[in-house]
Design a protein around this motif. Structure first.
Motif, PDB file in Angstrom:
ATOM      1  N   ASN A  98       0.848  -1.182   0.000  1.00 36.31           N
ATOM      2  CA  ASN A  98       0.000   0.000   0.000  1.00 36.31           C
ATOM      3  C   ASN A  98       0.885   1.233   0.000  1.00 36.31           C
ATOM      4  O   ASN A  98       2.037   1.183   0.434  1.00 36.31           O
ATOM      5  CB  ASN A  98      -0.936  -0.004   1.202  1.00 36.31           C
ATOM      6  N   SER A 100       0.980   5.748   0.382  1.00 40.81           N
ATOM      7  CA  SER A 100       0.338   6.991   0.786  1.00 40.81           C
ATOM      8  C   SER A 100       1.330   8.128   0.610  1.00 40.81           C
ATOM      9  O   SER A 100       2.545   7.918   0.687  1.00 40.81           O
ATOM     10  CB  SER A 100      -0.109   6.913   2.253  1.00 40.81           C
ATOM     11  N   GLY A 117      -2.522  -1.565   5.009  1.00 34.84           N
ATOM     12  CA  GLY A 117      -2.822  -0.183   4.660  1.00 34.84           C
ATOM     13  C   GLY A 117      -1.840   0.733   5.359  1.00 34.84           C
ATOM     14  O   GLY A 117      -1.409   0.453   6.484  1.00 34.84           O
ATOM     15  N   VAL A 118      -1.463   1.811   4.696  1.00 34.55           N
ATOM     16  CA  VAL A 118      -0.538   2.773   5.287  1.00 34.55           C
ATOM     17  C   VAL A 118      -1.032   4.181   4.997  1.00 34.55           C
ATOM     18  O   VAL A 118      -1.664   4.423   3.964  1.00 34.55           O
ATOM     19  CB  VAL A 118       0.899   2.559   4.750  1.00 34.55           C
ATOM     20  N   ASP A 119      -0.777   5.083   5.918  1.00 33.19           N
ATOM     21  CA  ASP A 119      -1.161   6.480   5.713  1.00 33.19           C
ATOM     22  C   ASP A 119      -0.086   7.380   6.290  1.00 33.19           C
ATOM     23  O   ASP A 119       0.539   7.051   7.305  1.00 33.19           O
ATOM     24  CB  ASP A 119      -2.503   6.781   6.385  1.00 33.19           C
ATOM     25  N   THR A 162      -4.536   9.094  11.023  1.00 30.03           N
ATOM     26  CA  THR A 162      -3.697   8.197  10.227  1.00 30.03           C
ATOM     27  C   THR A 162      -4.008   6.734  10.525  1.00 30.03           C
ATOM     28  O   THR A 162      -3.981   5.892   9.619  1.00 30.03           O
ATOM     29  CB  THR A 162      -2.201   8.466  10.473  1.00 30.03           C
ATOM     30  N   ARG A 163      -4.291   6.423  11.774  1.00 29.28           N
ATOM     31  CA  ARG A 163      -4.625   5.036  12.112  1.00 29.28           C
ATOM     32  C   ARG A 163      -5.948   4.612  11.477  1.00 29.28           C
ATOM     33  O   ARG A 163      -6.074   3.488  10.981  1.00 29.28           O
ATOM     34  CB  ARG A 163      -4.667   4.880  13.637  1.00 29.28           C
ATOM     35  N   GLU A 165      -7.278   5.949   8.712  1.00 35.12           N
ATOM     36  CA  GLU A 165      -7.061   5.882   7.273  1.00 35.12           C
ATOM     37  C   GLU A 165      -6.323   4.596   6.883  1.00 35.12           C
ATOM     38  O   GLU A 165      -6.659   3.956   5.887  1.00 35.12           O
ATOM     39  CB  GLU A 165      -6.264   7.096   6.810  1.00 35.12           C
ATOM     40  N   SER A 166      -5.307   4.229   7.647  1.00 35.91           N
ATOM     41  CA  SER A 166      -4.559   3.019   7.318  1.00 35.91           C
ATOM     42  C   SER A 166      -5.450   1.785   7.445  1.00 35.91           C
ATOM     43  O   SER A 166      -5.372   0.856   6.624  1.00 35.91           O
ATOM     44  CB  SER A 166      -3.315   2.891   8.201  1.00 35.91           C
ATOM     45  N   LYS A 169      -7.833   1.614   4.427  1.00 37.83           N
ATOM     46  CA  LYS A 169      -7.120   1.205   3.218  1.00 37.83           C
ATOM     47  C   LYS A 169      -6.800  -0.283   3.244  1.00 37.83           C
ATOM     48  O   LYS A 169      -6.861  -0.956   2.212  1.00 37.83           O
ATOM     49  CB  LYS A 169      -5.852   2.042   3.063  1.00 37.83           C
ATOM     50  N   GLY A 220       2.900   8.843  10.512  1.00 38.31           N
ATOM     51  CA  GLY A 220       2.397   7.772   9.679  1.00 38.31           C
ATOM     52  C   GLY A 220       1.767   6.684  10.523  1.00 38.31           C
ATOM     53  O   GLY A 220       2.000   6.591  11.728  1.00 38.31           O
ATOM     54  N   LEU A 222       0.362   2.356  10.189  1.00 39.20           N
ATOM     55  CA  LEU A 222       0.348   1.097   9.449  1.00 39.20           C
ATOM     56  C   LEU A 222      -0.702   0.184  10.062  1.00 39.20           C
ATOM     57  O   LEU A 222      -0.757   0.034  11.285  1.00 39.20           O
ATOM     58  CB  LEU A 222       1.733   0.446   9.533  1.00 39.20           C
TER      59      LEU A 222
END
Length: 241
Positions: A98, A100, A117-119, A162-163, A165-166, A169, A220, A222
């Protein structure tokens, strides 16, 4: 371009996170463009702003380089497929990934056989964190954010953002996923947890969450659908030729 070590090996309980700065790679943009597919080049050409075009070309070119190492293929030969919600993947491999990006940075996450998923977000404070949280966070998260000291409010907001969003994703349902139906921790950089999954009270135990700081003013996160034991972080700028 980037010289990526060819001795990397993803173990079943291992995740790898790579990150880079667009500004440090923009002079090499023609080289990245050379390894993109026809449709990727066409998409790059449709960006209205040069900064967005730069971010897309470098992040997609870097993704190709990283995938080429893990799969032992030429970067220009990598063929991406896309899920119904637009998430890229590669057929006939157990490598999951993934990507971002935010402001001047991109991050790339890789695991074996598990959804990931990562953001990444650039931390800014030109908004009302509590007001925005009312629209996107769960009741538990809003309550927790309201208890934060004013000095740490913005950072706590971005930990949560971010958590979430990850996780979305990694979960793979796209923007249609109800953000208020799950809760994450936001009190600490070191302890990231999926605390609540309302559709199934036990699903939260199937996931691992991590926060990381790739550079000043960035945060970030993950998310992996597995109890991962090891996460390694790699600065691509440090191995640029």
């Amino acid at each position: 371009m980037i010289h990526i070590p060819d001795v990397l090996d993803l173990k079943p309980n291992h995740a790898a996170v790579w990150y880079c700065s667009f500004n440090k790679h923009k002079e090499q943009m023609p080289n990245y463009l050379d390894i993109l597919s026809v449709d990727e080049k066409a998409r790059a050409g449709r960006f209205k702003f040069e900064k967005d075009r730069l971010a897309y070309i470098i992040s997609r070119g870097t993704l190709r380089q990283l995938v080429s190492v893990y799969l032992n293929q030429k970067p220009e030969d990598i063929q991406f497929l896309y899920s119904a919600h637009g998430k890229p993947y590669i057929a006939e491999t157990d490598i999951k990934f993934n990507v971002s990006h935010s402001a001047d940075m991109a991050v790339f996450a890789f695991v074996k056989g598990k959804e990931v998923g990562v953001d990444i977000e650039y931390i800014k404070d030109d908004f009302n964190a509590l007001e925005l949280a009312q629209h996107f966070f769960s009741d538990c998260e809003i309550t927790s954010l309201e208890k934060q000291p004013k000095v740490s409010l913005v950072k706590s907001f971005f930990r949560c953002w971010t958590r979430k969003e990850s996780f979305i994703k990694a979960e793979g349902s796209g923007l249609s996923f109800p953000l208020d139906q799950f809760s994450v921790s936001l009190d600490s950089d070191e302890k990231a947890e999926l605390q609540e999954t309302k559709w199934d009270s036990n699903e939260r135990f199937q996931w691992a969450l991590f926060s990381f700081k790739p550079a000043e003013q960035y945060i970030g996160a993950l998310a992996i659908k597995a109890q991962v034991g090891i996460v390694s972080y790699h600065d691509l700028d440090a191995i640029t030729e």
